[in-house]
Every structure is written in C-alpha cells, then in structure tokens.
Design a protein around this motif. Structure first.
Motif, PDB file in Angstrom:
ATOM      1  N   UNK A  31       0.758  -1.248   0.004  1.00  0.00           N
ATOM      2  CA  UNK A  31      -0.002  -0.098   0.070  1.00  0.00           C
ATOM      3  C   UNK A  31       0.858   1.328   0.080  1.00  0.00           C
ATOM      4  N   UNK A  32       1.796   1.266   0.803  1.00  0.00           N
ATOM      5  CA  UNK A  32       2.820   2.312   0.669  1.00  0.00           C
ATOM      6  C   UNK A  32       3.401   2.501  -0.731  1.00  0.00           C
ATOM      7  N   UNK A  33       3.795   1.556  -1.291  1.00  0.00           N
ATOM      8  CA  UNK A  33       4.190   1.804  -2.799  1.00  0.00           C
ATOM      9  C   UNK A  33       3.401   2.313  -3.783  1.00  0.00           C
ATOM     10  N   UNK A  34       2.112   1.947  -3.891  1.00  0.00           N
ATOM     11  CA  UNK A  34       0.966   2.421  -4.401  1.00  0.00           C
ATOM     12  C   UNK A  34       0.461   3.576  -4.164  1.00  0.00           C
ATOM     13  N   UNK A  35       0.550   4.309  -2.837  1.00  0.00           N
ATOM     14  CA  UNK A  35       0.086   5.355  -2.504  1.00  0.00           C
ATOM     15  C   UNK A  35       0.767   6.559  -2.792  1.00  0.00           C
ATOM     16  N   UNK A  36       1.904   6.603  -3.270  1.00  0.00           N
ATOM     17  CA  UNK A  36       2.513   7.916  -3.812  1.00  0.00           C
ATOM     18  C   UNK A  36       2.047   7.960  -5.155  1.00  0.00           C
ATOM     19  N   UNK A  37       2.218   7.068  -6.147  1.00  0.00           N
ATOM     20  CA  UNK A  37       1.654   7.534  -7.487  1.00  0.00           C
ATOM     21  C   UNK A  37       0.213   7.501  -7.550  1.00  0.00           C
ATOM     22  N   UNK A  38      -0.780   6.837  -6.903  1.00  0.00           N
ATOM     23  CA  UNK A  38      -2.027   6.600  -6.931  1.00  0.00           C
ATOM     24  C   UNK A  38      -2.806   7.893  -6.273  1.00  0.00           C
ATOM     25  N   UNK A  39      -2.308   8.120  -5.101  1.00  0.00           N
ATOM     26  CA  UNK A  39      -2.822   9.046  -4.333  1.00  0.00           C
ATOM     27  C   UNK A  39      -2.392  10.536  -4.547  1.00  0.00           C
ATOM     28  N   UNK A  40      -1.226  10.503  -4.543  1.00  0.00           N
ATOM     29  CA  UNK A  40      -0.584  12.186  -4.755  1.00  0.00           C
ATOM     30  C   UNK A  40      -0.689  12.654  -6.107  1.00  0.00           C
ATOM     31  N   UNK A  41      -0.516  11.783  -7.018  1.00  0.00           N
ATOM     32  CA  UNK A  41      -0.350  12.317  -8.491  1.00  0.00           C
ATOM     33  C   UNK A  41      -2.003  12.493  -8.953  1.00  0.00           C
ATOM     34  N   UNK A  42      -2.857  11.532  -8.328  1.00  0.00           N
ATOM     35  CA  UNK A  42      -4.119  11.723  -8.618  1.00  0.00           C
ATOM     36  C   UNK A  42      -4.834  13.098  -8.230  1.00  0.00           C
ATOM     37  N   UNK A  65      11.022   5.854  -3.302  1.00  0.00           N
ATOM     38  CA  UNK A  65      10.876   5.672  -4.680  1.00  0.00           C
ATOM     39  C   UNK A  65       9.370   5.282  -5.020  1.00  0.00           C
ATOM     40  N   UNK A  66       8.710   5.926  -6.064  1.00  0.00           N
ATOM     41  CA  UNK A  66       7.512   5.318  -6.497  1.00  0.00           C
ATOM     42  C   UNK A  66       7.743   3.961  -6.864  1.00  0.00           C
ATOM     43  N   UNK A  67       6.879   3.070  -6.347  1.00  0.00           N
ATOM     44  CA  UNK A  67       6.776   1.629  -6.921  1.00  0.00           C
ATOM     45  C   UNK A  67       8.009   0.924  -6.059  1.00  0.00           C
ATOM     46  N   UNK A  68       8.848   1.377  -5.407  1.00  0.00           N
ATOM     47  CA  UNK A  68       9.849   0.714  -4.786  1.00  0.00           C
ATOM     48  C   UNK A  68       9.504  -0.229  -4.020  1.00  0.00           C
ATOM     49  N   UNK A  69       8.400  -0.011  -3.191  1.00  0.00           N
ATOM     50  CA  UNK A  69       7.723  -1.035  -2.016  1.00  0.00           C
ATOM     51  C   UNK A  69       7.319  -2.314  -2.700  1.00  0.00           C
ATOM     52  N   UNK A  70       7.105  -2.181  -4.168  1.00  0.00           N
ATOM     53  CA  UNK A  70       6.909  -3.676  -4.776  1.00  0.00           C
ATOM     54  C   UNK A  70       7.972  -4.439  -5.003  1.00  0.00           C
TER      55      UNK A  70
END
Length: 116
Positions: A18-29, A84-89
């Motif tokens: 969830x942390x990895x996806x929160x940056x691109x999904x939430x902040x960019x949105x 990093x964006x998606x780094x958590x994956x």
C-alpha cells in the motif's frame, strides 16, 4: 530466524505494497485534480493518507531491523525503496524471499532436522 522475526518481515511486506502504491495513486491523482480541475480539497487528505502509510512502513521497518539485526545498509536500502514510487513492490519481493527462508528454517529447527 524465529517465527516472531518472520512475522515482523511479513508485517513489513503487508505495509510495503500500500505504501508503494500510495505515492503514484494518491498524490499524483490529487495533484492532477488540483492542477487540471482547480479542485484543492483532495490534496490534503490524500497526502495525509500517504504520510500515514509511509509512517506505518517506517515503524515496521524499525521493528524488523530490531528483530533481524540487519546492518544499517540493508535498512537504508529498504528506506530508499519506500521513497521511490513503486519501490515498495520490489521490497515486497525481496522480503518475501527472506520471510519464506526464515519460516522454513524455523520449521526445520522446531522439527529437529537442523541442530541450531
């Protein structure tokens, strides 16, 4: 590695996705809404949610560091992946291998197959 250490790694894995996806999904949105539609009310709650997820990840990273006795370089590696964006994956993939190896070793010790 004991079961409690493997559980700490598992909790860290659960927080990494969830942390990895929160940056691109939430902040960019949220930023897209602000820039393109002039709607500012989403930026603050989405940023707060991302901050909470990041803080949870850091707390669980410190717990895993305490249990696993990782060197500082390893902890810094996971911290950089969290930034990093998606780094958590990728962190999830690495932690999954380590967690599985720890569970296998703990089961082998419990069953008496390995003298440790």
């Amino acid at each position: 590695m004991d079961i409690k250490t493997a559980a700490a790694l598992h909790r860290l894995r659960l927080a990494s996705i969830p942390e990895a996806l929160s940056f691109p999904a939430l902040l960019i949105f949220g930023t897209g809404f602000r820039v393109f539609l002039g709607y500012d009310k989403l930026v603050m709650p989405l940023g707060l949610l991302h901050g909470i997820l990041f803080t949870i990840f850091l707390v669980l990273l410190l717990d895993a560091w305490n249990r696993t006795k990782w060197p500082f370089k390893r902890v810094a590696f996971f911290f950089v992946l969290a930034v990093l964006p998606f780094g958590g994956l990728y962190a999830d993939k690495v932690l999954k291998r380590e967690e599985e190896a720890g569970v296998i070793a703990a089961r082998a010790r419990r069953e008496g197959t390995v003298n440790a």
